[in-house]
Design a protein around this motif. Structure first.
Motif, PDB file in Angstrom:
ATOM      1  N   THR A  51       0.970  -0.998  -0.026  1.00 12.17           N
ATOM      2  CA  THR A  51      -0.137  -0.377   0.235  1.00 12.17           C
ATOM      3  C   THR A  51       0.716   1.312  -0.844  1.00 12.17           C
ATOM      4  N   TRP A  52       0.545   2.015  -0.736  1.00 10.70           N
ATOM      5  CA  TRP A  52       1.281   3.719  -0.303  1.00 10.70           C
ATOM      6  C   TRP A  52       1.289   4.266   0.460  1.00 10.70           C
ATOM      7  N   SER A  53       1.311   3.919   1.738  1.00 13.91           N
ATOM      8  CA  SER A  53       1.411   3.658   2.532  1.00 13.91           C
ATOM      9  C   SER A  53       2.365   3.123   3.727  1.00 13.91           C
ATOM     10  N   GLY A  54       2.217   1.816   2.905  1.00 10.68           N
ATOM     11  CA  GLY A  54       3.970   0.879   3.582  1.00 10.68           C
ATOM     12  C   GLY A  54       3.223   0.169   4.845  1.00 10.68           C
ATOM     13  N   GLY A  55       2.055   0.270   4.540  1.00  6.34           N
ATOM     14  CA  GLY A  55       1.773  -0.349   6.297  1.00  6.34           C
ATOM     15  C   GLY A  55       1.130  -1.973   5.627  1.00  6.34           C
ATOM     16  N   SER A  56       1.157  -2.259   4.260  1.00  2.55           N
ATOM     17  CA  SER A  56       0.725  -3.634   4.241  1.00  2.55           C
ATOM     18  C   SER A  56       1.195  -3.957   2.975  1.00  2.55           C
ATOM     19  N   VAL A  57       2.438  -5.187   2.686  1.00  8.84           N
ATOM     20  CA  VAL A  57       3.105  -6.041   1.846  1.00  8.84           C
ATOM     21  C   VAL A  57       2.846  -7.673   1.702  1.00  8.84           C
ATOM     22  N   ASP A  58       3.213  -8.212  -0.055  1.00  6.16           N
ATOM     23  CA  ASP A  58       3.107  -9.173   0.240  1.00  6.16           C
ATOM     24  C   ASP A  58       3.903  -9.134  -0.625  1.00  6.16           C
ATOM     25  N   TYR A  59       4.567 -10.986  -1.107  1.00  7.69           N
ATOM     26  CA  TYR A  59       5.525 -10.920  -2.041  1.00  7.69           C
ATOM     27  C   TYR A  59       5.452 -12.525  -2.709  1.00  7.69           C
ATOM     28  N   ALA A  60       6.130 -12.482  -3.991  1.00  7.60           N
ATOM     29  CA  ALA A  60       5.986 -13.998  -4.279  1.00  7.60           C
ATOM     30  C   ALA A  60       6.913 -14.709  -4.276  1.00  7.60           C
ATOM     31  N   ASP A  61       6.260 -15.846  -3.582  1.00  8.40           N
ATOM     32  CA  ASP A  61       7.484 -16.831  -2.557  1.00  8.40           C
ATOM     33  C   ASP A  61       8.956 -16.843  -3.573  1.00  8.40           C
ATOM     34  N   SER A  62       8.725 -17.077  -5.333  1.00  6.43           N
ATOM     35  CA  SER A  62       9.796 -17.023  -5.676  1.00  6.43           C
ATOM     36  C   SER A  62      10.824 -15.690  -5.191  1.00  6.43           C
ATOM     37  N   VAL A  63      10.813 -14.445  -4.773  1.00  4.47           N
ATOM     38  CA  VAL A  63      11.309 -13.707  -4.569  1.00  4.47           C
ATOM     39  C   VAL A  63      12.032 -12.982  -2.848  1.00  4.47           C
ATOM     40  N   ARG A  64      11.055 -13.750  -2.476  1.00  4.82           N
ATOM     41  CA  ARG A  64      10.935 -13.308  -0.500  1.00  4.82           C
ATOM     42  C   ARG A  64      11.639 -13.624  -0.090  1.00  4.82           C
ATOM     43  N   GLY A  65      12.607 -12.330   0.296  1.00  2.00           N
ATOM     44  CA  GLY A  65      13.878 -12.408   1.013  1.00  2.00           C
ATOM     45  C   GLY A  65      14.881 -12.267   0.198  1.00  2.00           C
ATOM     46  N   ARG A  66      14.569 -11.355  -0.888  1.00  2.00           N
ATOM     47  CA  ARG A  66      15.816 -11.617  -1.797  1.00  2.00           C
ATOM     48  C   ARG A  66      15.447 -10.067  -2.395  1.00  2.00           C
ATOM     49  N   PHE A  67      13.881  -9.873  -2.160  1.00  2.00           N
ATOM     50  CA  PHE A  67      13.297  -8.462  -3.064  1.00  2.00           C
ATOM     51  C   PHE A  67      13.106  -7.716  -1.865  1.00  2.00           C
ATOM     52  N   THR A  68      13.114  -6.405  -1.539  1.00  2.00           N
ATOM     53  CA  THR A  68      12.330  -5.453  -0.951  1.00  2.00           C
ATOM     54  C   THR A  68      11.168  -4.040  -1.319  1.00  2.00           C
ATOM     55  N   ILE A  69      10.164  -4.466  -1.070  1.00  2.00           N
ATOM     56  CA  ILE A  69       9.295  -3.399  -2.174  1.00  2.00           C
ATOM     57  C   ILE A  69       9.038  -1.911  -0.991  1.00  2.00           C
ATOM     58  N   SER A  70       9.533  -0.907  -1.195  1.00  2.00           N
ATOM     59  CA  SER A  70       8.780   0.293  -0.203  1.00  2.00           C
ATOM     60  C   SER A  70       8.775   1.170  -0.875  1.00  2.00           C
ATOM     61  N   THR A  71       7.970   2.602  -0.062  1.00  2.00           N
ATOM     62  CA  THR A  71       7.571   4.029  -0.600  1.00  2.00           C
ATOM     63  C   THR A  71       8.047   4.875  -0.543  1.00  2.00           C
ATOM     64  N   ASN A  72       8.103   6.195  -1.204  1.00  2.00           N
ATOM     65  CA  ASN A  72       8.241   7.331   0.069  1.00  2.00           C
ATOM     66  C   ASN A  72       6.759   7.779  -0.896  1.00  2.00           C
ATOM     67  N   ASN A  73       6.197   8.494   0.005  1.00  2.00           N
ATOM     68  CA  ASN A  73       5.018   9.191  -0.361  1.00  2.00           C
ATOM     69  C   ASN A  73       5.439  10.739  -0.894  1.00  2.00           C
ATOM     70  N   ALA A  74       6.476  11.012   0.106  1.00  2.00           N
ATOM     71  CA  ALA A  74       7.347  12.762  -0.763  1.00  2.00           C
ATOM     72  C   ALA A  74       6.967  12.453  -2.112  1.00  2.00           C
ATOM     73  N   LYS A  75       7.709  11.604  -2.358  1.00  2.00           N
ATOM     74  CA  LYS A  75       8.153  11.974  -4.123  1.00  2.00           C
ATOM     75  C   LYS A  75       7.151  10.819  -5.249  1.00  2.00           C
ATOM     76  N   ASN A  76       5.779  10.432  -4.075  1.00  2.00           N
ATOM     77  CA  ASN A  76       4.944   9.347  -4.522  1.00  2.00           C
ATOM     78  C   ASN A  76       5.639   8.947  -5.673  1.00  2.00           C
ATOM     79  N   THR A  77       6.467   7.834  -5.424  1.00  2.00           N
ATOM     80  CA  THR A  77       7.454   6.501  -6.339  1.00  2.00           C
ATOM     81  C   THR A  77       7.243   5.327  -4.902  1.00  2.00           C
ATOM     82  N   VAL A  78       7.452   3.852  -5.233  1.00  2.00           N
ATOM     83  CA  VAL A  78       7.249   2.606  -4.707  1.00  2.00           C
ATOM     84  C   VAL A  78       9.079   2.401  -5.788  1.00  2.00           C
ATOM     85  N   TYR A  79       9.372   1.691  -4.705  1.00  2.00           N
ATOM     86  CA  TYR A  79      10.582   1.165  -4.542  1.00  2.00           C
ATOM     87  C   TYR A  79      10.611  -0.690  -4.832  1.00  2.00           C
ATOM     88  N   LEU A  80      11.581  -1.049  -5.870  1.00  2.00           N
ATOM     89  CA  LEU A  80      12.324  -3.054  -5.366  1.00  2.00           C
ATOM     90  C   LEU A  80      13.672  -2.441  -5.964  1.00  2.00           C
TER      91      LEU A  80
END
Length: 122
Positions: A51-80
């Motif tokens: 979620t844009w707020s960063g309060g809830s996340v979900d990952y595919a099993d194939s990437v869990r532990g290797r990939f991290t998703i995050s957001t920067n609301n001030a920049k309206n940007t989501v990162y992987l």
């Protein structure tokens, strides 16, 4: 919402990259945004969502532990942040936004960015 993905490139196996997805237009903190990927000759698959707020996340099993998703609301940007890359991670990575509050692979994502290519050499 319009989305612009960037940050892809050529990297050796075991390396890392950070993908960015900049959103223009109005976003809502409770709405979901996700990353998907499509490898050559394969169907598009879910990678991660948040979620844009960063309060809830979900990952595919194939990437869990290797990939991290995050957001920067001030920049309206989501990162992987993608780490410990494997040749099978080679794909075009897309970001997509949803009107849903549920960041999951089954959520309907209705706005898509153009994709950024990640190539992992062995």
């Amino acid at each position: 919402v319009q989305l612009q993905a960037s940050g892809g490139g050529l990297v050796e196996a075991g390396g890392s990259l950070r993908l960015s997805c900049a959103a223009s237009g109005r976003t809502f903190s409770s709405n979901a945004v996700g990353w998907f990927r499509q490898a050559p000759g394969k169907e598009r698959e879910f990678v991660a969502a948040i979620t844009w707020s960063g309060g809830s996340v979900d990952y595919a099993d194939s990437v869990r532990g290797r990939f991290t998703i995050s957001t920067n609301n001030a920049k309206n940007t989501v990162y992987l942040q993608i780490s410990s890359l494997k040749p099978e991670d080679t794909a075009i990575y897309y970001c997509a936004s949803s009107a849903s509050r549920r960041p999951s692979p089954s959520t309907v994502y209705d706005s898509w960015g153009q994709g950024t290519l990640v190539t992992v050499s062995s």
